[in-house]
Structures are given as C-alpha cells and as structure tokens.
Design a protein around this motif. Structure first.
Motif, PDB file in Angstrom:
ATOM      1  N   ASP A   1       0.719  -1.221   0.035  1.00 57.86           N
ATOM      2  CA  ASP A   1       0.001  -0.143   0.006  1.00 57.86           C
ATOM      3  C   ASP A   1       0.640   1.256   0.078  1.00 57.86           C
ATOM      4  O   ASP A   1       0.257   2.323  -0.199  1.00 57.86           O
ATOM      5  N   ALA A   2       2.180   1.249   0.428  1.00 59.28           N
ATOM      6  CA  ALA A   2       2.964   2.589   0.457  1.00 59.28           C
ATOM      7  C   ALA A   2       3.780   2.597  -0.789  1.00 59.28           C
ATOM      8  O   ALA A   2       3.964   1.869  -1.631  1.00 59.28           O
ATOM      9  N   ASP A   3       3.778   4.046  -1.278  1.00 62.87           N
ATOM     10  CA  ASP A   3       4.689   4.307  -2.431  1.00 62.87           C
ATOM     11  C   ASP A   3       6.206   3.825  -2.207  1.00 62.87           C
ATOM     12  O   ASP A   3       6.645   3.989  -1.111  1.00 62.87           O
ATOM     13  N   SER A   4       6.547   3.303  -3.531  1.00 61.97           N
ATOM     14  CA  SER A   4       7.833   2.764  -3.375  1.00 61.97           C
ATOM     15  C   SER A   4       8.879   3.743  -4.284  1.00 61.97           C
ATOM     16  O   SER A   4       8.555   4.666  -4.800  1.00 61.97           O
ATOM     17  N   ASP A   5      10.223   3.676  -3.648  1.00 65.35           N
ATOM     18  CA  ASP A   5      11.059   4.543  -4.365  1.00 65.35           C
ATOM     19  C   ASP A   5      11.736   3.844  -5.416  1.00 65.35           C
ATOM     20  O   ASP A   5      12.385   4.298  -6.425  1.00 65.35           O
ATOM     21  N   TRP A   6      11.155   2.571  -6.075  1.00 68.32           N
ATOM     22  CA  TRP A   6      11.246   1.919  -7.347  1.00 68.32           C
ATOM     23  C   TRP A   6      10.327   2.194  -8.084  1.00 68.32           C
ATOM     24  O   TRP A   6       9.094   2.313  -7.930  1.00 68.32           O
ATOM     25  N   THR A   7      10.692   2.457  -9.505  1.00 68.63           N
ATOM     26  CA  THR A   7       9.813   2.669 -10.577  1.00 68.63           C
ATOM     27  C   THR A   7      10.097   1.457 -11.850  1.00 68.63           C
ATOM     28  O   THR A   7      11.212   0.838 -11.798  1.00 68.63           O
ATOM     29  N   ILE A   8       9.291   1.674 -12.587  1.00 67.16           N
ATOM     30  CA  ILE A   8       9.351   1.016 -14.039  1.00 67.16           C
ATOM     31  C   ILE A   8       9.543   1.911 -15.062  1.00 67.16           C
ATOM     32  O   ILE A   8       8.993   3.144 -15.081  1.00 67.16           O
ATOM     33  N   THR A   9      10.438   1.905 -15.669  1.00 68.18           N
ATOM     34  CA  THR A   9      10.648   2.919 -16.717  1.00 68.18           C
ATOM     35  C   THR A   9      11.200   2.195 -18.164  1.00 68.18           C
ATOM     36  O   THR A   9      11.661   0.894 -18.317  1.00 68.18           O
ATOM     37  N   GLY A  10      10.694   2.426 -19.301  1.00 62.64           N
ATOM     38  CA  GLY A  10      10.859   1.988 -20.644  1.00 62.64           C
ATOM     39  C   GLY A  10      10.142   2.376 -21.550  1.00 62.64           C
ATOM     40  O   GLY A  10       9.348   3.461 -21.784  1.00 62.64           O
ATOM     41  N   SER A  11       9.926   1.844 -22.734  1.00 63.52           N
ATOM     42  CA  SER A  11       9.309   1.911 -23.753  1.00 63.52           C
ATOM     43  C   SER A  11       7.968   1.201 -23.889  1.00 63.52           C
ATOM     44  O   SER A  11       8.168   0.179 -24.231  1.00 63.52           O
ATOM     45  N   ILE A  12       6.870   1.747 -23.411  1.00 61.76           N
ATOM     46  CA  ILE A  12       5.894   1.136 -23.174  1.00 61.76           C
ATOM     47  C   ILE A  12       4.449   1.791 -23.893  1.00 61.76           C
ATOM     48  O   ILE A  12       4.043   2.858 -23.658  1.00 61.76           O
ATOM     49  N   ALA A  13       4.093   1.239 -25.037  1.00 57.52           N
ATOM     50  CA  ALA A  13       3.117   2.045 -26.005  1.00 57.52           C
ATOM     51  C   ALA A  13       1.855   2.316 -25.454  1.00 57.52           C
ATOM     52  O   ALA A  13       1.424   3.286 -25.561  1.00 57.52           O
ATOM     53  N   SER A  14       1.344   1.495 -24.466  1.00 57.67           N
ATOM     54  CA  SER A  14       0.085   1.831 -23.890  1.00 57.67           C
ATOM     55  C   SER A  14      -0.053   3.213 -23.166  1.00 57.67           C
ATOM     56  O   SER A  14      -1.023   3.834 -22.851  1.00 57.67           O
ATOM     57  N   TYR A  15       1.135   3.563 -22.529  1.00 54.98           N
ATOM     58  CA  TYR A  15       1.189   4.738 -21.517  1.00 54.98           C
ATOM     59  C   TYR A  15       1.988   5.859 -22.461  1.00 54.98           C
ATOM     60  O   TYR A  15       2.036   6.925 -22.018  1.00 54.98           O
ATOM     61  N   SER A  16       2.039   5.520 -23.938  1.00 51.31           N
ATOM     62  CA  SER A  16       2.900   6.329 -24.637  1.00 51.31           C
ATOM     63  C   SER A  16       4.319   6.815 -23.951  1.00 51.31           C
ATOM     64  O   SER A  16       4.710   8.079 -23.855  1.00 51.31           O
ATOM     65  N   ALA A  17       4.670   6.008 -23.275  1.00 53.48           N
ATOM     66  CA  ALA A  17       6.006   6.129 -22.421  1.00 53.48           C
ATOM     67  C   ALA A  17       7.305   5.947 -22.967  1.00 53.48           C
ATOM     68  O   ALA A  17       7.351   4.954 -23.742  1.00 53.48           O
ATOM     69  N   SER A  18       8.104   6.717 -23.152  1.00 56.87           N
ATOM     70  CA  SER A  18       9.632   6.522 -23.546  1.00 56.87           C
ATOM     71  C   SER A  18      10.794   6.059 -22.474  1.00 56.87           C
ATOM     72  O   SER A  18      10.269   6.642 -21.027  1.00 56.87           O
ATOM     73  N   TRP A  19      11.915   5.758 -22.777  1.00 55.28           N
ATOM     74  CA  TRP A  19      13.041   5.710 -21.755  1.00 55.28           C
ATOM     75  C   TRP A  19      13.122   7.094 -20.899  1.00 55.28           C
ATOM     76  O   TRP A  19      13.106   8.211 -21.626  1.00 55.28           O
ATOM     77  N   GLY A  20      13.156   7.071 -19.635  1.00 53.50           N
ATOM     78  CA  GLY A  20      13.390   8.079 -18.939  1.00 53.50           C
ATOM     79  C   GLY A  20      11.980   8.687 -18.207  1.00 53.50           C
ATOM     80  O   GLY A  20      12.038   9.473 -17.264  1.00 53.50           O
ATOM     81  N   GLN A  21      11.010   7.934 -18.743  1.00 54.10           N
ATOM     82  CA  GLN A  21       9.595   8.312 -17.970  1.00 54.10           C
ATOM     83  C   GLN A  21       9.181   6.798 -17.029  1.00 54.10           C
ATOM     84  O   GLN A  21       9.772   5.828 -17.309  1.00 54.10           O
ATOM     85  N   ASP A  22       8.553   7.309 -15.859  1.00 54.28           N
ATOM     86  CA  ASP A  22       8.509   6.112 -14.824  1.00 54.28           C
ATOM     87  C   ASP A  22       7.101   6.022 -14.545  1.00 54.28           C
ATOM     88  O   ASP A  22       5.989   6.740 -14.723  1.00 54.28           O
ATOM     89  N   LEU A  23       6.792   4.430 -14.438  1.00 50.20           N
ATOM     90  CA  LEU A  23       5.635   4.062 -13.904  1.00 50.20           C
ATOM     91  C   LEU A  23       5.767   3.961 -12.433  1.00 50.20           C
ATOM     92  O   LEU A  23       6.875   3.134 -11.878  1.00 50.20           O
ATOM     93  N   ASN A  24       4.827   4.241 -11.495  1.00 50.73           N
ATOM     94  CA  ASN A  24       4.886   4.079  -9.978  1.00 50.73           C
ATOM     95  C   ASN A  24       4.826   2.755  -9.706  1.00 50.73           C
ATOM     96  O   ASN A  24       4.224   1.701 -10.455  1.00 50.73           O
ATOM     97  N   MET A  25       5.487   2.185  -8.558  1.00 50.90           N
ATOM     98  CA  MET A  25       5.251   1.137  -7.950  1.00 50.90           C
ATOM     99  C   MET A  25       4.861   1.128  -6.504  1.00 50.90           C
ATOM    100  O   MET A  25       4.957   2.256  -5.750  1.00 50.90           O
ATOM    101  N   TRP A  26       4.205  -0.015  -5.795  1.00 46.35           N
ATOM    102  CA  TRP A  26       3.810   0.059  -4.292  1.00 46.35           C
ATOM    103  C   TRP A  26       4.979  -1.059  -3.617  1.00 46.35           C
ATOM    104  O   TRP A  26       5.281  -1.929  -4.114  1.00 46.35           O
ATOM    105  N   THR A  27       5.050  -0.784  -2.233  1.00 45.86           N
ATOM    106  CA  THR A  27       5.957  -1.722  -1.497  1.00 45.86           C
ATOM    107  C   THR A  27       5.157  -1.964  -0.170  1.00 45.86           C
ATOM    108  O   THR A  27       4.274  -1.507   0.155  1.00 45.86           O
ATOM    109  N   ASP A  28       5.635  -3.253   0.324  1.00 47.63           N
ATOM    110  CA  ASP A  28       5.141  -3.759   1.418  1.00 47.63           C
ATOM    111  C   ASP A  28       5.835  -3.266   2.756  1.00 47.63           C
ATOM    112  O   ASP A  28       5.524  -3.567   3.873  1.00 47.63           O
ATOM    113  N   GLY A  29       6.848  -2.275   2.519  1.00 45.92           N
ATOM    114  CA  GLY A  29       7.634  -1.920   3.561  1.00 45.92           C
ATOM    115  C   GLY A  29       8.713  -3.040   3.924  1.00 45.92           C
ATOM    116  O   GLY A  29       9.512  -2.624   4.717  1.00 45.92           O
TER     117      GLY A  29
END
Length: 830
Positions: free
Chosen positions: A289-317
C-alpha cells in the motif's frame, strides 16, 4: 538464477572463495617437485557427509564407499584454493573410518605445514591434457535424496604434515566437516500436491554481496528444478552462509502461475537433514500500500512512455515492490530503477512468463511474450523479479512526475562484445564482435578468426569491461571456464585461429573454444624481401637478390603450423651475419610487415626461417644450426664399426667382375646426411701428379627407376652425377665435387649432364681417407632436389678417366658381358 558459486568457510584459512576451477598438475621440469605416497586415517561422523538417511529417517549416515575420492589441495594466503595436488581414495568401504591412500605432488614442504582436504562434489578430467579439475560451480543440485547426497556431498578438513621420510608423507588424522545441508521439499497448495516445473529458493545469505579484497560476488537466488521436470517432492543441497536462522522464500512456477511461500525461520546447519515447508499460495500483493522509491521505466506503448519516464510501484515496506495492472505489448521493453535515476537500474533480458528470475545492475531489457495486463514484482532482498497476469483488481500503476529527471536513454538492447588487437581495440562500434544471448543465458560469439590481446565489454563502451585477475596479460585456457573481473588485465588468445567465446555476466566467467584455423587464400602471395651484410660484393648470401619482392623468396603455407614459411639453407658464412627484411603481400610494398625492418642475427651455417601470420601481421624468424653428422668425416673409420649393420646398405665386389679396383661399398642415411664408405685395391691405382682419380656417385636421388639415365648401372636411372677427386695425384684430399643433373632421355646412354641453374651451396659434400679407405658425406639439406627416404646409387672409381672399379657389380657372363648390376637400394634408417 542459472548458476551459483560456492562460498566456503575454510577450516584454517578464513573465508575461502571457490567459484573457479582448480587444476591438477605441476611443472614436471621443476626438480623441486616430488611425488609422495600418502596414507591418512580418516573418519566421517554422522554429521560430516550426506550419503544417505540413517534408519531413523532424520540424520545422515556417513560411510566410505567404493569410487569416492578426496582432493588434496593448496590454498593461498587469503584462503583461496589455488591447486589440486592429487587425489586420494578410501582403502576400505562401508564404515565411517578408513585409510585414504594415493600420491600427491609437492614442492618445498616440511613437517608442520598444512594440507587442505576436500571431498569434491564433482571431479572432471580435461580430455586433451588428462589433468583433473574440481568443478567449483553448482548446477541443478536437486533430485531424489540418493542423487543429491552423492552428487553434491561436500566436506572439508585440514591436516598437518607430521613427517616426511623418503617419498612417504604422514599427517594428522583427517576428521571431515560437512559443508551443506540436505533439504526435502513437498510442495502443496491448500490440501493438494502442487506440480511445479521450476522452484526458486531465495534467502538473505544466498543473495548477500560478499566482499573479498577488491571484488565481490553476487550469490543471487538458486534455481533447483529444471523447466522440464514435473514433481511435487524433491530434495536439494543448500548452504546457509550465515549459519544463523533465517527465512527461505520459495517461488514455485506451475502451469497456472507462480506460487510462493516463506518458510519458518530455520537454520539449515551443515551436515543436517531438514524438511522444507510446502504450503504455497498464488502470488498476492495484499499489503502493498505504500509508495515505493522503485519505478518501472521503458518504452511502453499503452502509456505513450519512452525511456526516462517512470511508472509508479507500491511496496509492503519489507523490500518487496509491485507495479500493478500494467498494460504491456510484445514490442515493449522496460527495466526497474530507483529514485528515477540510472545510478541503480536493474533488468535482465527475459521474456518468459510466468517465472521468477534474477535481475542485476545494468541488466538487459525485460519484455513479455503476449499482449496483456501484468503485475511486475521486484524483491529487493534477493533481486528476484516476477511478471505474472494481473491479480490486483482495480489497482493500476500510472506514469509519475511527467518525464521524470532528464537522464540519457539506455541502450534499447544490452549487448556484450569482444574487442582487442584484432580490431585495433574498437576504433568504431561496428568493429566489435557482438555476442548473442543464448537460451542457457550465456552470451556467445559467432565463430570468428581472432588473435592477440582482447577484452569483453558491454554496449561497445569501456565503462563495463571485463579482463583477467592478476598482473599482466593472461593467455586464456581453452574449453574450460575461467573468472574475469571489471577492469582486469588483457586476455590473450593462444594463437590466431577460429574461436567461439562464451560469457556469463552473472558469474563473470568465460569459456574460449577454438574451432579451427583460417584457410589460406590461394590468390594471395607472400614473399620475403631484404638484405644481409655481404661477404661477397655480388651475391646476397641470405636473400640472393636484395629487396626484391619477387617469386624468388616466395613463402609457402604450412598446414601444420598454419603459417606462411620461407627458409634458406646457408653455408660458408663469415658468421655472424645480420639480416634485415620484410614480408610483402602480392609483390607490392603498400602491404609489407613489420612497419620497421625485421632484424635478425644469423650465427653461422644452418637454416634460416621466416614465418608470417597474415591476420595479425606477426612476423617471426629463427635459426636452426646445421646438424652434426652421425659419422665424422675425418679419415678415421672406427665410427663405421659402431654403426648397426642392419642400418647400412652394402655391396661387395663380385667374383669374376671386370672392374675390381673398388672392393667394398657401405651406405647409410639419416634425415640430414648420406654417408658412403669405400675400400679399394690400391695396387690398381697409379699415384702420380699427372693422373687423376675421380670418384663418380651415380645417384638415383628420387628412388624412382622410371627417371634418369646413363648405363653405368643395369637400371640406368641416375638423376644426378656427383664427380670429384679423391687424390691430388700424391695425397688423398677432401671431396669437393661437381654436381650435375641428368638432361638426357629416360634410360638414355649419351653423356648428358648439366649444372646450369643448380646454384649449389658450398659444403654440399665432404670427404676424407687414409690407406685404401675413403669416406664421403652428402648434405641432404643442401642438395638441389629433395632426396627420397628410399633411394639408390652406385659408385665408380677411375684412373686417369678410365673406369677401374664399380659397385655394385656382377660376374661377367655371356648374358652380362659388362658385369653390370642394379644400383644399391638405401633406406633412411640412421
């Protein structure tokens, strides 16, 4: 993870890293190395070695069995195993005590020194050299209990040398200590057995970064069931490096997804038998449930995302993170990174779904094999990732922070390559030999002609390069794995050849395989051109003509050395002589090696060689002194008596022959010389200054009766006439003949000889005599044509140019009025 290196807590040397192979062998030329017989009393207590379960089904029995071996090893000052000195075997079987016997190679040892004994989990033999190795990497240490306990048993101990008497060595008693535990897993989901086709075991001690002087090893996780297996119960061999209780997390990949469980906190102590928990459940992200300091970055078409843009992750602590319900297509590529920075980015070139796999710093891009909605999971404790179909309902990861920090895009694909002398150390990216990631997670190069020093690097850049441990360039062994390290020394190919290079970035190990040699180009010519210090104003003793890159000094491809080779037989030199030269391609000075003239000191008579390897441009020169004859030509004939008679061809004057001045002929041949021994009737030769006594050698040098001519002998097959004087009319003199090649018709009888174009070197023959005996030596290396291993000859002696003696000969008859015989057959036997 594909492989795991093994960290050993050595008994008497602290932490022992054994992630490489160790070779059995010493320098046989070192006189200090001695072979010692050894007998060691050895025991295995019930907690020393995993052979099988005892009758109570809980502890491990430990009995010595037929076929087992123990390695006697050396270790260095920091505890690393450096050398295998020999193998010992038990002398009795079936009990916990035995005497280990065998022999080992040691140098400079004394009483009080220590030896390290190891019950190896795997011993392999190099088929080429016959040397033994201990294979230091685990690979698939799972199966039934009997297989695991025998194949992956691993025990060590130290012994002190107590005495050395002659070639016998005695030690203290060997009490082995087991180095691992046996764990049996029974996998269940709810109340049913779970059929898994892959199991991954993760634990803090397996994943820790262990520093060892100037490098570290990432142990990662442990895959123990191959993807082809299907079982709910199996046994594995495990190491708990910390020897403290800790949880083991299991990831079981089944046909319908990934299941996981965390075991109770247990200490899998060395030499024990345990049962691992098998109560697994499908992967779930409840509590993330907590926001994570780790992210996903890459070329992901459904988000129109390119390298250097990040998707958030959640953490269990607790070091575990998930990006939930991410829409991925097969063309997408992505990695993990922390704090939206490339300083810590993790990935792996993985497309298998579902699975648990290892990720690592600067690893390759991840992807999926089918379009869909996925959860992307990262366990920061073990650097294990899982990509599975989404299971978190409406919880969805999204782009965060706009474009994120401005950072350079990573390469769309990680690639490892080979760079080195063969491509001028990568003047351009295309020069690197790119490697391809195989299904076994090794990067493998195509078969390529390679030579010289080299390294392995990532993405054609020097920020991530691998070389050898130690000081100075390292000539790589063939067909065996060896360790490399960031910033290491240059690696060296043993010679120019075709190679395949395999590299595992996880374990930092390399294997080089030689697959063959490059074929010579029939349309290319290489010649040697140069000059030497002259002892004649008009003739260059070495190169004949100076700096003339024509066919006169053409090099010939040698199929054995795989080099182009040229040689010159030299004699009568005013030694030493200095030669300066280059190798020239296709008679054009625009392609000549080396850049500066090659200089070589020729010490005297012999054969001067030059070799050339066209890929590396390597030029080498060497000299072989003219071999000494086995018989000395000095007019003393005692050495002839010492020659084995079976190695000589002999002709004796026949009764009733017509020309009888020559009584005995003996001929022997070695690889370098032909020796002749003559006895004659001195009463049939007039000794005065006005008459000549020539010796004629009728030489069928090619051994072929279908060539040559001149009817002095019945087979009329003389290729060369060797003619010189035995006396000066008063005294016997050295044999300094002329050599003439037959120019007439085959088996012809006209006097048809010529020395035109033979260019004979000095010293082609030697001769000496005393009394009624004379001996001659012919240097085969200086003869105009190659002399066959089996050849024939005859010898005639003349008085003032009239034949008075000939051998072989025959009795005069009506059918043979000349008393002629076939030439004497000679075999090269000396």
């Amino acid at each position: 993870m594909k492989k795991i290196s093994l960290l050993i807590a050595a008994i008497f040397a602290g932490a022992l890293l054994f992630s490489c192979q160790s070779e059995l062998g010493t320098d046989a030329a070192n006189p200090a190395v001695r072979e010692y017989s050894i007998a060691i009393n050895a025991t295995k207590a019930l907690d020393t070695k995993a052979l099988a379960l005892s009758s109570d089904g809980k502890s491990l029995s430990a009995t010595w069995e037929d076929g087992e071996q123990v390695a006697v090893c050396k270790i260095d000052d920091r505890g690393d195993l450096t050398e295998v000195l020999g193998m010992l075997a038990p002398s009795t079987f079936g009990s916990a005590s035995t005497v280990l016997t065998g022999s080992i190679l040691l140098d400079g040892v004394s009483a009080g020194d220590k030896l390290f004994l190891q019950y190896p989990y795997k011993v392999v033999q190099d088929p080429a050299s016959g040397k033994l190795w201990l294979d230091g990497r685990y690979s698939g240490q799972d199966g039934d209990l009997n297989t695991v306990s025998k194949e992956f048993a691993y025990a060590t101990c130290g012994v002190d040398i107590t005495s050395l008497e002659g070639d016998a060595l005695s030690t203290t008693k060997a009490e082995f200590f087991n180095r691992q535990a046996i764990v049996k897993f029974s996998l269940q989901y709810e109340s049913a057995a779970l059929q898994a086709f892959k199991l991954r075991i993760c634990a803090p001690s397996l994943a820790e970064r262990f520093w060892h002087d100037d490098y570290y090893v990432n142990w990662g996780a442990l895959d123990v069931v191959s993807v082809t297996a299907a079982t709910s119960e199996f046994t594995v061999a495990l190491r708990n490096q910390e020897s403290e209780p800790e949880p083991y997390t299991l990831y079981a990949v089944a046909s319908d997804g990934v299941y996981t469980a965390t075991t109770p906190t247990l200490a899998f102590a060395d030499g024990t038998y345990n049962r691992g928990t098998g109560n697994l459940a499908p992967m779930s992200y409840a509590g993330y449930d907590a926001d994570s300091d780790w992210t996903i970055t890459g070329s992901i078409a459904s988000y129109s995302a390119s390298w250097g843009q990040d998707l958030n992750m959640w953490t269990d602590g607790h070091g575990r993170h998930v990006a939930a319900s991410v829409s991925l297509g097969t063309g997408d590529a992505f990695k993990f990174r922390k704090d939206c920075s490339w300083d810590r980015n993790y990935g792996a070139p993985v497309t298998m779904v579902p699975d648990a796999f290892e990720v690592y710093q600067d690893g390759g891009n991840m992807s999926v094999t089918a379009d869909g909605i996925y959860d992307i999971y990262l366990d920061e404790n073990t650097y294990t990732a899982i990509i599975v179909p989404a299971s978190n309902g409406g919880k969805t990861s999204a782009l965060i922070g706009g474009t994120g920090p401005v950072t350079p895009d990573p390469p769309t694909d990680t690639v490892w390559s080979i760079v080195g002398e063969f491509n001028s150390w990568g003047n351009s990216e295309v020069d690197d030999v790119d490697m391809v990631l195989g299904s076994d997670d090794y990067w493998v190069s195509p078969e390529t002609v390679l030579w010289g020093e080299f390294k392995i690097r990532m993405n054609h850049a020097w920020e991530q390069e691998r070389g050898a441990y130690g000081d100075g360039p390292y000539i790589v062994p063939l067909d065996t794995f060896f360790e490399v390290t960031p910033g290491g020394q240059n690696l060296v190919f043993p010679q120019t050849a075709k190679y395949i290079v395999a590299y595992d970035p996880d374990a930092d190990i390399v294997k080089v395989t030689m697959t063959g040699y490059p074929e010579p180009d029939p349309d290319v010519t290489y010649t040697v051109a140069g000059e030497s210090e002259l002892d004649s104003a008009s003739i260059d003793k070495v190169f004949t003509s100076q700096w003339n890159a024509d066919e006169s000094n053409k090099m010939v491809y040698d199929s054995e050395s795989h080099l182009y080779v040229w040689s010159a037989v030299l004699s009568g030199l005013e030694a030493p002589l200095t030669a300066y030269f280059k190798v020239v391609k296709d008679h054009s000075w625009s392609n000549a090696w080396p850049s500066d003239n090659y200089k070589f000191e020729i010490p005297g008579d012999g054969t001067f060689y030059v070799s050339f390897e066209p890929y590396s441009g390597a030029v080498n020169a060497w000299f072989e002194a003219a071999p000494e004859p086995t018989i000395t030509i000095d007019g003393n004939f005692d050495d002839w008596a010492a020659v084995d008679a079976s190695k000589l061809a002999v002709a004796v004057c026949a009764d009733g022959a017509s020309r009888t001045a020559l009584q005995v002929l003996k001929v022997g041949a070695s690889a370098d010389y032909v020796f002749l021994y003559l006895e004659f009737d001195a009463s049939k030769i007039s000794w005065n200054a006005s008459e000549f006594v020539p010796i004629n050698i009728y030489f069928n040098s090619d051994g072929d009766a279908g060539t040559g001519g001149w009817p002095a002998l019945a087979d009329a097959c003389t290729d060369y006439l060797i003619q010189g004087m035995m006396t000066d009319g008063v005294n016997m003199v050295s044999y300094n003949p002329g050599v003439y090649k037959w120019t007439g018709a085959v088996h012809g009888d006209s006097w048809s000889w010529s020395d035109e174009g033979l260019n004979l070197p000095d010293g082609i023959c030697q001769g000496a005599g005393s009394g009624n005996k004379y001996e001659i030596c012919i240097d085969r290396n200086k003869f105009p044509d190659a002399i066959a291993n089996d050849f024939s000859l005859g010898v005639g002696i003349e008085q003032d140019w009239d034949d008075v003696g000939l051998l072989p000969n025959a009795t005069v008859t009506l059918e043979n009025p000349g008393g002629v015989a076939n030439s004497l057959l000679v075999h090269t036997l000396l």
